[in-house]
Design an enzyme around this catalytic site. Structure first.
Site, PDB file in Angstrom:
ATOM      1  N   ALA A 178     -64.295 -29.478  14.813  1.00 31.06           N
ATOM      2  CA  ALA A 178     -65.344 -30.493  14.976  1.00 31.06           C
ATOM      3  C   ALA A 178     -65.153 -31.543  13.891  1.00 31.06           C
ATOM      4  O   ALA A 178     -65.102 -31.203  12.702  1.00 31.06           O
ATOM      5  CB  ALA A 178     -66.731 -29.872  14.873  1.00 31.06           C
ATOM      6  N   CYS A 194     -71.538 -23.698   6.324  1.00 31.49           N
ATOM      7  CA  CYS A 194     -70.408 -22.790   6.087  1.00 31.49           C
ATOM      8  C   CYS A 194     -70.577 -21.989   4.794  1.00 31.49           C
ATOM      9  O   CYS A 194     -69.601 -21.575   4.167  1.00 31.49           O
ATOM     10  CB  CYS A 194     -69.090 -23.557   6.082  1.00 31.49           C
ATOM     11  SG  CYS A 194     -68.736 -24.356   7.658  1.00 31.49           S
TER      12      CYS A 194
END
Length: 241
Positions: A178, A194
Site C-alpha cells: 500500500a 505497524c
C-alpha cells in the site's frame, strides 16, 4: 540502519519459464475488504495449478483497519473504522481513499520460493516507483515498509510512506503493498501503525511531501517498476457485460 535485504538478488523474482505476462487489473471503484480477500482466496488454487494467470490487482479501499498475524489489540486506539483480522504478516495498519493498494498474487514456486527475497522484491518495487517522483524511499532493518527521511522535522525523524504485508499458500502470494498517495493522514492517529510507537517515526504521503501526483500517475509508475523487478504485464481484457 539500512536493511540487509538490499543485498538479496532481486531480479531472480521474474518468471524464468516466461509462462505468460502478469495480469494487470485496476478497479475504478472502492472494493470492500471481505470481497477482496474472498477473490484472492478463490483465485489462488488455479494460480498454483497454473490454470490461471498471476494477477496484480490495484484498488482504492474504503476506510478500514487491518490487523496482521502479529497484531496487538492495544494498538487500536480509536475504533473509528471497521477492523478486520487477516492472515497477512505484520501488525495493525490503515487503508483508505487516497491510498493505492496492490494485491500481488504470484506463484513463487516458478519464480523463487524464498519469502525474504519476495519481500525484498516488493520493497524494491516500491522504491523504484517512488523514485519516479524524485522521492527516495529506503528500507530499515528494524521496521517494515518503506521510509523517507524527514530532516525538516528534526534529527533522526523518518516517515513511513508505504506498507507491506504478505501471506503465502502453496507458494502463491496474497495481499501485497500500500502506497500513500493522498490519504487523510489523521486516520493513522487512531492506531499505532505497524506497532511503531517512537515519536520520531510518523506517516507521510506523496502529496504530503509536496508531490501533487494523481492515482493514475502512480499506477503508471507502479506498472513500469513492477516490470523491471518481476517481468512483463498485460492489461486485463474487460469481461463482456
Amino acid at each position: 540502519m539500512v536493511n540487509v535485504r538490499e543485498n538479496i538478488g532481486l531480479m531472480t523474482l521474474s518468471d524464468p519459464a516466461e509462462g505468460g505476462a502478469v495480469e494487470w487489473r485496476i478497479s475504478d471503484s472502492a472494493v470492500d475488504y471481505p470481497d477482496a480477500v474472498a477473490a484472492m482466496e478463490a483465485g489462488a488454487p488455479a494460480i498454483a495449478a497454473r490454470e490461471a494467470p498471476e494477477p496484480v490487482w490495484l484498488l482504492e479501499p474504503p476506510p478500514l483497519y487491518t490487523s496482521g498475524t502479529s497484531g496487538k489489540a492495544g494498538d487500536l486506539l480509536d475504533p473509528r473504522f471497521p477492523l478486520f483480522s487477516t492472515g497477512r504478516g505484520g501488525q495493525l495498519t490503515y487503508h483508505g481513499p487516497g491510498q493505492r493498494v496492490a494485491y500481488v498474487m504470484l506463484d513463487l514456486k516458478r519464480r523463487r520460493p524464498d519469502v525474504r527475497a519476495f519481500v525484498a522484491a516488493l520493497e524494491d518495487w516500491i522504491i523504484r516507483t517512488l523514485a519516479a517522483f524524485n522521492v527516495r524511499g529506503e528500507r530499515r532493518e528494524d521496521r517494515v515498509g518503506v521510509w523517507v527521511k524527514r530532516p525538516d522535522k528534526g534529527p533522526g525523524f523518518e516517515d513511513k510512506i508505504a506498507a507491506i504485508g504478505v501471506r503465502l499458500r502453496r507458494w502463491v502470494s496474497f495481499h501485497g503493498i500500500a502506497i500513500n498517495v493522498e490519504p487523510d493522514l489523521s486516520h493513522f492517529s487512531a492506531i499505532v501503525p505497524c506497532g511503531v510507537a517512537d515519536p520520531r517515526y510518523g506517516v507521510t504521503s506523496l502529496v504530503d511531501l509536496g508531490h501533487p501526483v494523481t492515482m493514475a500517475d502512480v499506477d503508471v509508475a507502479l506498472r513500469r517498476a513492477f516490470e523491471e523487478v518481476f517481468g512483463s504485464t498485460a492489461a486485463r481484457v474487460p469481461e463482456p457485460s
